[in-house]
Design an enzyme around this catalytic site. Structure first.
Site, mmCIF file in Angstrom:
data_model
loop_
_atom_site.group_PDB
_atom_site.id
_atom_site.type_symbol
_atom_site.label_atom_id
_atom_site.label_comp_id
_atom_site.label_asym_id
_atom_site.label_seq_id
_atom_site.Cartn_x
_atom_site.Cartn_y
_atom_site.Cartn_z
ATOM 1 N N GLY A 56 0.864 -1.167 0.000
ATOM 2 C CA GLY A 56 0.000 0.000 0.000
ATOM 3 C C GLY A 56 0.909 1.227 0.000
ATOM 4 O O GLY A 56 1.799 1.329 0.857
ATOM 5 N N ASP A 246 -1.070 4.664 -6.650
ATOM 6 C CA ASP A 246 0.358 4.539 -6.322
ATOM 7 C C ASP A 246 1.175 5.689 -6.889
ATOM 8 O O ASP A 246 2.213 6.040 -6.355
ATOM 9 C CB ASP A 246 0.902 3.199 -6.830
ATOM 10 C CG ASP A 246 0.373 2.072 -5.954
ATOM 11 O OD1 ASP A 246 -0.779 1.659 -6.179
ATOM 12 O OD2 ASP A 246 1.092 1.660 -5.024
ATOM 13 N N ASN A 256 -2.469 2.393 -10.415
ATOM 14 C CA ASN A 256 -2.988 1.704 -9.225
ATOM 15 C C ASN A 256 -2.982 0.207 -9.536
ATOM 16 O O ASN A 256 -2.635 -0.227 -10.645
ATOM 17 C CB ASN A 256 -4.388 2.217 -8.866
ATOM 18 C CG ASN A 256 -4.844 1.708 -7.508
ATOM 19 O OD1 ASN A 256 -4.115 1.796 -6.532
ATOM 20 N ND2 ASN A 256 -6.039 1.134 -7.424
ATOM 21 N N LYS A 257 -3.374 -0.561 -8.575
ATOM 22 C CA LYS A 257 -3.335 -2.026 -8.674
ATOM 23 C C LYS A 257 -3.934 -2.521 -9.992
ATOM 24 O O LYS A 257 -4.953 -2.020 -10.461
ATOM 25 C CB LYS A 257 -4.092 -2.612 -7.478
ATOM 26 C CG LYS A 257 -4.175 -4.113 -7.405
ATOM 27 C CD LYS A 257 -2.830 -4.813 -7.526
ATOM 28 C CE LYS A 257 -1.819 -4.341 -6.500
ATOM 29 N NZ LYS A 257 -0.425 -4.773 -6.838
HETATM 30 O O1 MRU Z 1 0.931 -4.063 -4.561
HETATM 31 P P1 MRU Z 1 0.243 -3.301 -3.476
HETATM 32 O O2 MRU Z 1 -0.615 -4.147 -2.597
HETATM 33 O O3 MRU Z 1 1.219 -2.430 -2.692
HETATM 34 O O4 MRU Z 1 -0.712 -2.293 -4.256
HETATM 35 C C1 MRU Z 1 -1.475 -1.385 -3.505
HETATM 36 C C2 MRU Z 1 -2.381 -0.524 -4.313
HETATM 37 O O5 MRU Z 1 -2.393 -0.581 -5.513
HETATM 38 C C3 MRU Z 1 -3.210 0.461 -3.557
HETATM 39 O O6 MRU Z 1 -4.420 0.701 -4.214
HETATM 40 C C4 MRU Z 1 -2.442 1.787 -3.447
HETATM 41 O O7 MRU Z 1 -1.129 1.574 -3.027
HETATM 42 C C5 MRU Z 1 -3.099 2.725 -2.499
HETATM 43 S S1 MRU Z 1 -3.079 2.159 -0.820
HETATM 44 C C6 MRU Z 1 -3.835 3.367 0.082
#
Ligand code: MRU
Length: 366
Positions: A56, A246, A256-257
């Site tokens: 995150g 991100d 984002n994810k």
């Molecule tokens: O790979 P991750 O679990 O770190 O990805 C996280 C995300 O894509 C979240 O949507 C993003 O970091 C925002 S968290 C508030």
């Protein structure tokens, strides 16, 4: 500001150890990893970020800053120059752990800037400067989450259903969360908001973490596989989708994810508003468009053998495993930020006004 108290944090500090909630073990187990001051803390934090024990974007920034502080706490350097060199090398190592979330860079820059501006030349004094700067990074993120939640809650009415992907709650940040924080704030205002959580292949942050945090917080949640999003929008009344980010480029394109772009396309087709919730530390004024955002590609086995399980795919099938995608600004209804809700064009204008001295969004005054 109506922030809910987070059910649990991504990390905490004990007398002699930096403790990290191992998110890989959730939802089955709340397992904590502990790291002693000095090199073990730095090594531990780097590994936690790389392996997604902490994940995150804002939580990555927070734990990286704490990694520097706990390295400092156990330093054996005896001169200011050696201390600064140790911190710089550690910062470069932390920055290399994951490429996409710009919050990591923002947090490391904040600690580095505090160190550069420190008048003290004694190592003890510099250790305190780094500790204070790391604490400020985390406190500012917690405050930003509360403000984001307050702004976003205005968009929600009693009884609304919100769709989201990945996990953007308390353990993805240093506060109550960003996108899921909006739901926490709406609930704190007594609005009976519920969540459609997409499972988020391949690492299942939605199924494992969003579902877990919602249940823990008393938020009604329904779990869907990622491929059910469009049909759920067609068959159910979904008030809006809200996701985290991100890295957000100057033109509003948002990394984002993986799966976020697909969700935005489905929302566009069904005329469901699609919001991105993120603090200023996620905005990158140095990045013109989404094409310049570095996208992390992870190991093929995450797709071939989810959570180590055999039988999902041939062991040698070629795989492409981008951890993030980029949603074009044109698909984003608005950005719920700690300086208010902005359209993509307002965001671009705000980022344009920056003098190029740093990343992030300037504070709107008045
Ligand atoms: O790979 P991750 O679990 O770190 O990805 C996280 C995300 O894509 C979240 O949507 C993003 O970091 C925002 S968290 C508030």
């Amino acid at each position: 500001v109506s922030a809910a108290s987070p059910p649990i944090g991504a990390f905490r500090e004990e007398a002699g150890a930096l403790c990290v909630l191992d998110q890989r073990a959730l939802p089955d187990e709340e397992r904590w990893l502990s790291f002693a001051p000095g090199p073990p803390a730095l090594d531990g934090v780097c590994l936690c970020i790389e392996t997604l024990a902490v994940r995150g974007a804002p939580a990555i920034g927070g734990i990286a800053a704490k990694g520097l502080a706990w390295l400092a706490r156990g330093t054996t350097t005896t001169t200011a120059a050696a201390f600064v060199a140790e911190q710089r090398a550690a910062s470069a190592r932390l920055l290399a752990t994951r490429p996409t979330a710009v919050n990591l860079q923002a947090a490391l820059d904040a600690v580095g800037a505090a160190l550069a501006a420190a008048p003290s030349q004694e190592v003890d004094g510099l250790v305190a400067v780094v500790a204070d700067a790391a604490a400020a990074v985390c406190a500012e993120d917690a405050a930003a989450c509360a403000v984001i939640g307050g702004h976003g809650a205005v968009l929600l009415n009693d009884g609304d259903v919100v769709m989201t992907i990945c996990h953007t709650g308390a353990i993805a940040t240093c506060g109550q969360g960003t996108a899921l924080g909006v739901v926490h704030s709406a609930r704190a205002q007594q609005k009976r908001v519920s969540v459609f959580a997409l499972e988020t292949r391949p690492l299942l942050q939605g199924a494992r973490l969003t579902a877990w945090e919602c249940l823990k917080s008393g938020i009604p949640v329904t779990l869907l596989t990622d491929s059910m999003a469009a049909f759920a929008l067609a068959r159910h009344r979904v008030a809006l989708a809200v996701v985290g980010a991100d890295r957000i480029a100057k033109n509003g394109d948002t990394a984002n994810k993986i799966g976020t772009y697909q969700l935005a396309l489905a929302c566009h087709h069904h005329q469901v508003p699609f919001y991105v919730a993120a603090p200023r530390t996620t905005f990158d004024a140095g990045c013109e468009t989404g094409a310049q955002i570095p996208i992390e590609e992870r190991h093929p086995d995450e797709v071939r053998r989810p959570r180590g399980q055999r039988g999902f795919a041939p062991a040698d099938v070629p795989v492409w495993n981008p951890a993030f995608d980029v949603t074009p600004a044109s698909l984003i209804t608005g950005f719920i930020t700690d300086v208010g809700i902005l359209s993509a064009s307002a965001l671009s204008a705000a980022l344009q006004r920056q003098d190029g001295a740093g990343r992030g969004l300037e504070q709107r005054r008045g």
